[in-house]
Write an enzyme that holds these catalytic residues in place. Structure first.
Site, short mmCIF file in Angstrom:
data_model
loop_
_atom_site.label_atom_id
_atom_site.label_comp_id
_atom_site.label_asym_id
_atom_site.label_seq_id
_atom_site.Cartn_x
_atom_site.Cartn_y
_atom_site.Cartn_z
N TYR A 75 3.36 20.71 55.42
CA TYR A 75 3.23 22.53 55.17
C TYR A 75 4.14 23.31 55.81
O TYR A 75 3.79 22.89 57.55
CB TYR A 75 2.04 22.71 55.36
CG TYR A 75 0.78 21.96 53.68
CD1 TYR A 75 1.30 21.44 53.04
CD2 TYR A 75 -0.44 21.96 54.49
CE1 TYR A 75 -0.04 21.26 51.58
CE2 TYR A 75 -1.60 22.04 53.06
CZ TYR A 75 -0.96 21.28 52.14
OH TYR A 75 -1.65 20.93 51.00
N SER A 112 -6.76 24.24 45.54
CA SER A 112 -6.59 24.82 44.31
C SER A 112 -7.64 25.51 43.92
O SER A 112 -7.89 25.22 42.55
CB SER A 112 -5.13 25.12 43.93
OG SER A 112 -4.39 25.09 45.05
N PRO A 113 -8.81 25.47 44.22
CA PRO A 113 -10.34 25.61 43.75
C PRO A 113 -10.57 27.04 42.79
O PRO A 113 -10.88 27.14 42.61
CB PRO A 113 -11.39 25.43 44.96
CG PRO A 113 -10.62 25.78 46.30
CD PRO A 113 -8.92 25.35 45.60
N THR A 128 -10.12 34.66 41.73
CA THR A 128 -10.58 35.94 42.88
C THR A 128 -10.68 36.83 42.24
O THR A 128 -11.74 37.28 42.34
CB THR A 128 -9.47 35.99 43.93
OG1 THR A 128 -8.24 37.02 43.17
CG2 THR A 128 -8.68 35.08 44.76
N GLY A 129 -10.61 37.39 40.61
CA GLY A 129 -10.62 38.40 39.65
C GLY A 129 -9.47 39.55 40.90
O GLY A 129 -9.43 40.88 39.85
#
Length: 465
Positions: A191, A335-336, A343-344
């Site tokens: 990362y 990546s839940p 998230t909407g």
């Protein structure tokens, strides 16, 4: 058990802020040369089968366990070869020094004691630190919390568009999570690469936060030996500025030599570099394989980190989660939030930039998407007016017995995420979400993943979901 003191001095990662380039840390680079010492090839090099570790002229360090991972005279010879190989290559982690206390095996095995003393003597003569021997049976299994934070976006330029100006906001996210009681933070050497570990380590030192740190070894194609895992672990310790890593994981299956990585993971544990070990992106067969190998050494496999969410339920549906549950291996759900789609906040008028844009467009075009979002909002309304779709998605992961590790790049995102800790879902609410999610057309699928599906050398099935 053994005690270790490590004085770490991080080297700054070479970055060019104005362009999307980076320099890989030393631990991630392919080796410049292989061991050529005949001793490094082990006592039976002359008669080794083609393709074996011994037949490669010592380029692959010999395994300090026999085929049955037992002990005996062969172990002494291999320890000898390994130490000589290490001396001949003179490979060290720059700026990394360790003073260790070596304690004799509590089992009182004379053969084990001779191996330990011999290895210590040669290492000491070379000016190296003595090897740490940890009694695996005496180490309690690390208990992972029900919620954590993923630090993929902390330093990632390609997918998340990171730049250094974000650092104060990222630190704000870290402090918000810590203040809410979050204990687990997951990063990886790849990362950034390396930048995420450096940021996390600096936040911990500057705030004095008492947290669990998980990081990962990248099984890149040029890494082929157990020593590569140990070296990478030491590199992560440097960047983190820590003495011990709480959870060290294999980030993804390699195309070959995966059993070497399993052994290397065990070595990190036995040397006291890490408190627990796990894997990531492993399917059922691979999980069973490494679980068996580690169990023979008395080392528990703590976790398997996989993509898992309401829009990516393959680990649950293909039986891999059931395998982990059976073996007592905790699922860490990365990546839940479905790369942000749960998230909407996205619509046809508000789409993300970068690689995620095309994915979000496909979700929004699904005729079942609106019904799915309605179900999420309905469940959220029963929990309170401030409860968001993100929190429902995270609560669903926890209700399934997994540990979600959502990312957070600022205080607002962190505050929203930790709100999921304030309530739980009922069985009927979980069932309603399950039913609605199954009506969606799959956008993210295992077939699209670049992960290695099968080992080239052993043909073991590696990645499933």
């Amino acid at each position: 058990g053994a005690q270790a003191k490590v004085a770490s001095h991080s080297r700054p990662l070479v970055m060019q802020p104005q362009i999307s380039t980076f320099a890989l840390p030393d631990s991630m680079l392919p080796p410049l040369r292989h061991v050529s010492s005949p001793l490094a090839a082990g006592p039976s090099a002359a008669g080794a089968a083609p393709g074996s570790a011994h037949s490669l002229g010592g380029s692959l360090p010999a395994r300090p366990h026999s085929a049955s991972r037992g002990h005996g005279q062969a172990g002494v010879a291999v320890v000898t070869a390994s130490v000589v190989a290490a001396l001949s290559t003179r490979r060290r982690v720059r700026g990394h020094r360790a003073a260790v206390v070596l304690r004799a095996s509590q089992a009182g095995n004379a053969e084990t004691s001779r191996r330990d003393v011999f290895a210590w003597s040669v290492a000491a003569a070379a000016g190296s630190a003595a090897p740490v021997k940890v009694s695996a049976a005496a180490q309690p299994k690390l208990e992972l919390p029900s919620f954590g934070v993923g630090a993929w976006a902390w330093g990632d330029r390609l997918f998340w568009g990171y730049n250094e100006a974000e650092d104060p906001a990222i630190r704000g996210a870290f402090e918000t999570c810590v203040n809410a009681g979050v204990k687990l933070f997951d990063t990886a050497e790849i990362y950034g690469p390396g930048r995420s570990e450096e940021l996390l380590g600096s936040f911990i030192r500057e705030t004095g936060a008492n947290v669990q740190v998980a990081t990962k070894f990248a099984a890149l194609p040029w890494k082929t030996s157990r020593s590569d895992v140990v070296s990478a672990c030491k590199g992560s310790l440097q960047r983190l500025g820590m003495e011990t890593i709480d959870l060290y994981q294999i980030h993804f299956p390699g195309p070959w030599k995966n059993e070497e990585f399993w052994d290397g993971l065990g070595d990190c544990y036995e040397q006291g570099l890490v408190k627990a070990v796990g894997v990531s992106n492993y399917g059922s067969e691979a999980v069973r394989g490494i679980h068996k190998v580690l169990k023979e050494r008395g080392i528990p496999l703590t976790s398997n980190q996989v993509q898992y969410s309401l829009v990516y339920r393959f680990p649950e549906l293909n039986g891999m989660k059931a395998t982990c549950d059976e073996l007592g291996v905790r699922i860490l759900a990365y990546s839940p939030l479905g790369l942000g789609v749960l998230t909407g906040k996205f619509s046809q008028e508000n789409l993300p930039s970068g690689p995620r844009r095309a994915l979000v467009e496909k979700f929004l075009a699904d005729p079942a998407w609106n019904e799915f979002q309605t179900t999420m909002r309905t469940v959220a309304a029963t929990k309170g007016p401030e409860v968001s779709p993100s929190q429902i998605a995270l609560a669903w992961c926890m209700a399934k017995g997994t540990t979600p590790i959502p990312g957070a790049r600022n205080v607002r995102q962190a505050t929203d995420n930790v709100g999921a800790l304030k309530f739980s879902l009922s069985a009927s609410e979980v069932e309603a979400l399950d039913t609605a999610s199954l009506r969606l057309q799959p956008v993210l699928t295992p077939s699209l993943s670049p992960m290695v599906k099968e080992s080239v050398d052993t043909k073991i099935k590696l990645f499933e979901a």
